[in-house]
Design a protein around this motif. Structure first.
Motif, PDB file in Angstrom:
ATOM      1  N   HIS A  42      11.741 -71.361 -33.381  1.00 33.54           N
ATOM      2  CA  HIS A  42      11.452 -71.925 -31.920  1.00 33.54           C
ATOM      3  C   HIS A  42      12.327 -71.501 -30.808  1.00 33.54           C
ATOM      4  O   HIS A  42      11.673 -71.154 -29.703  1.00 33.54           O
ATOM      5  CB  HIS A  42      12.140 -73.581 -32.275  1.00 33.54           C
ATOM      6  N   THR A  43      13.646 -71.203 -30.893  1.00 36.65           N
ATOM      7  CA  THR A  43      14.331 -70.757 -29.770  1.00 36.65           C
ATOM      8  C   THR A  43      14.302 -69.412 -29.516  1.00 36.65           C
ATOM      9  O   THR A  43      14.195 -68.859 -28.325  1.00 36.65           O
ATOM     10  CB  THR A  43      15.828 -71.020 -30.141  1.00 36.65           C
ATOM     11  N   THR A  46      10.194 -69.572 -27.952  1.00 37.76           N
ATOM     12  CA  THR A  46      10.078 -70.735 -26.774  1.00 37.76           C
ATOM     13  C   THR A  46      10.632 -70.387 -25.428  1.00 37.76           C
ATOM     14  O   THR A  46      11.707 -70.043 -25.422  1.00 37.76           O
ATOM     15  CB  THR A  46      10.417 -71.881 -27.575  1.00 37.76           C
ATOM     16  N   PRO A  47       9.906 -70.074 -24.543  1.00 36.51           N
ATOM     17  CA  PRO A  47      10.515 -70.163 -22.949  1.00 36.51           C
ATOM     18  C   PRO A  47      11.616 -71.118 -22.803  1.00 36.51           C
ATOM     19  O   PRO A  47      11.703 -72.148 -23.647  1.00 36.51           O
ATOM     20  CB  PRO A  47       9.524 -70.562 -22.338  1.00 36.51           C
ATOM     21  N   GLU A  48      12.782 -70.655 -22.273  1.00 36.54           N
ATOM     22  CA  GLU A  48      13.973 -71.454 -22.396  1.00 36.54           C
ATOM     23  C   GLU A  48      13.872 -72.971 -22.090  1.00 36.54           C
ATOM     24  O   GLU A  48      14.462 -73.945 -22.351  1.00 36.54           O
ATOM     25  CB  GLU A  48      15.205 -70.732 -21.605  1.00 36.54           C
ATOM     26  N   GLU A  49      13.134 -73.060 -20.880  1.00 30.73           N
ATOM     27  CA  GLU A  49      12.980 -74.441 -20.176  1.00 30.73           C
ATOM     28  C   GLU A  49      12.107 -75.327 -21.069  1.00 30.73           C
ATOM     29  O   GLU A  49      12.177 -76.396 -20.707  1.00 30.73           O
ATOM     30  CB  GLU A  49      12.360 -74.064 -18.799  1.00 30.73           C
ATOM     31  N   ARG A  50      11.375 -74.752 -22.019  1.00 32.93           N
ATOM     32  CA  ARG A  50      10.918 -75.703 -23.046  1.00 32.93           C
ATOM     33  C   ARG A  50      11.263 -75.876 -24.417  1.00 32.93           C
ATOM     34  O   ARG A  50      10.718 -76.624 -25.354  1.00 32.93           O
ATOM     35  CB  ARG A  50       9.312 -75.018 -23.056  1.00 32.93           C
ATOM     36  N   GLN A  51      12.561 -75.366 -24.526  1.00 34.04           N
ATOM     37  CA  GLN A  51      13.280 -75.543 -25.647  1.00 34.04           C
ATOM     38  C   GLN A  51      13.667 -76.893 -26.153  1.00 34.04           C
ATOM     39  O   GLN A  51      14.284 -77.651 -25.142  1.00 34.04           O
ATOM     40  CB  GLN A  51      14.390 -74.465 -25.915  1.00 34.04           C
ATOM     41  N   SER A  53      16.390 -79.455 -28.360  1.00 35.03           N
ATOM     42  CA  SER A  53      17.545 -79.540 -28.867  1.00 35.03           C
ATOM     43  C   SER A  53      17.607 -79.622 -30.567  1.00 35.03           C
ATOM     44  O   SER A  53      16.239 -80.166 -30.953  1.00 35.03           O
ATOM     45  CB  SER A  53      18.399 -80.801 -28.776  1.00 35.03           C
ATOM     46  N   THR A 245       5.610 -63.636 -25.344  1.00 40.18           N
ATOM     47  CA  THR A 245       6.963 -62.926 -25.456  1.00 40.18           C
ATOM     48  C   THR A 245       6.631 -61.362 -25.800  1.00 40.18           C
ATOM     49  O   THR A 245       7.577 -60.663 -25.333  1.00 40.18           O
ATOM     50  CB  THR A 245       7.794 -63.330 -26.717  1.00 40.18           C
ATOM     51  N   TRP A 275       6.365 -74.607 -32.338  1.00 35.61           N
ATOM     52  CA  TRP A 275       5.999 -74.461 -30.766  1.00 35.61           C
ATOM     53  C   TRP A 275       5.031 -75.371 -30.452  1.00 35.61           C
ATOM     54  O   TRP A 275       4.280 -75.939 -31.086  1.00 35.61           O
ATOM     55  CB  TRP A 275       5.575 -73.081 -30.656  1.00 35.61           C
TER      56      TRP A 275
END
Length: 351
Positions: A42-43, A46-51, A53, A245, A275
């Motif tokens: 996932h991390t 995935t684009p950072e702003e959509r990750q 926790s 990516t 995702w």
């Protein structure tokens, strides 16, 4: 409904999960390793702003899923693919009965597949019959690397598996979705090898084998098998994030798939919640092959091809009349709830 350059694209997300990897549900250290490996994927993509926790990733509720897939996520329908992992999770990781709750609430949106494990013998055959009788499943998701006791996996071309495939044919469960892709810790990489699809597809021409993750990282092996087996399809879950990516790599993957399989045997899948479909659908729809790739493979990733991949091919396999489904979705409570009802309104679309 997703709009691309003013054109409607009906999207069926062919690979969804509704899992429970909460700490309370984990009974074996493998369960913790498994969800953390998923989270690494996932991390990593995935684009950072959509990750998310890790804690929200462990278990999400139905409202979160509905918004992510159908509200923000552009999808019109989705196919739920169970993965039990009973050795790792007390109540299972992603079971048909849990997924069926979503289908019961939103039958216009969801399809649920069943599953089998040939190591379960006669009890497993009865369970497969129950799934068909209770949920009218039209497909099964298979996890050949799943642990069971001392066994670390099974083969699709085994005598025991053939008995289950015969049962699928008998029951009218025509779509077989084996996971043949990346390994998830702590499972065995070799148990996901794509080679066992060959004999199974040859032996059961009346069934469709939708190879999830197109065999990655064994794409060449998958393509050579699919080229000779007309009932073998490719599911793009795991491949799709490369459109965002590593777009050139995605062009190579699509070039190989279109060259060997053609545009009628490729199905989109987000692998939610690894995702979210929103950015994946956008990335795939915007994807292009380079001039060199188009020349090498002799294929085009044009709008008509993308329409087939994003929904029309899955609709054919699952007997979905897209135009009739659009009519149903115009009255869909989810559409109204997330402010997308006008996407199915013919007068709005004409404007």
């Amino acid at each position: 409904m997703y709009q691309y350059e003013g054109e409607d694209v009906f999207v069926i997300d062919g690979h969804l999960h509704w899992w429970d990897a909460s700490k309370e549900n984990i009974k074996h250290e493998g369960g913790e390793q498994f969800i953390r490996c998923f989270y690494d994927y996932h991390t990593g993509f995935t684009p950072e702003e959509r990750q998310w926790s890790l804690e929200e990733y462990r278990k999400y509720d139905a409202d979160r899923m509905l918004r992510d897939v159908f509200g923000d996520g552009h999808a019109d329908m989705g196919i739920l693919q169970p993965t039990y992992l009973n050795e790792f999770y007390k109540e299972g990781f992603n079971t048909i009965d849990r997924c069926a709750e979503l289908v019961e609430e939103h039958p216009e949106r969801f399809i649920v597949n069943g599953r089998f494990d040939p190591r379960e013998g006669e009890a497993g055959l009865r369970e497969l019959e129950r799934q068909k009788e209770e949920y009218d499943v039209k497909g099964v998701k298979l996890y050949t690397a799943e642990w069971r006791g001392d066994s670390k996996g099974w083969r699709l071309d085994s005598e025991e598996a053939f008995e289950y495939l015969e049962k699928c044919a008998e029951l009218g469960i025509k779509n077989v979705h084996p996971h043949k892709g990346p390994t998830i810790r702590p499972l065995n990489r070799d148990a996901f090898d794509v080679a066992d699809v060959d004999a199974a597809a040859t032996s059961f021409p009346e069934l469709n084998f939708v190879v999830e993750h197109v065999g990655l990282p064994r794409l060449d092996d998958f393509c050579w098998i699919a080229a000779q087996e007309p009932n073998v399809y490719g599911g793009l879950a795991v491949a799709a994030p490369f459109a965002e990516t590593r777009p050139r790599k995605f062009g190579e993957i699509m070039g190989e798939l279109l060259y060997w399989l053609g545009e009628d045997r490729i199905l989109f899948g987000s692998d939610y919640a690894i995702w979210e479909p929103e950015w994946l659908i956008e990335a795939v729809m915007e994807a292009e092959m380079t001039p060199e790739q188009r020349e090498e493979f002799g294929v085009e990733l044009d709008l008509e091809t993308k329409r087939k991949i994003m929904g029309e091919n899955a609709a054919r396999l699952y007997d979905i009349d897209i135009e009739k489904r659009k009519e149903i979705l115009r009255e869909d409570g989810i559409s109204e709830r997330f402010g997308i009802a006008d996407q199915y309104d013919e007068s709005a679309a004409a404007d």
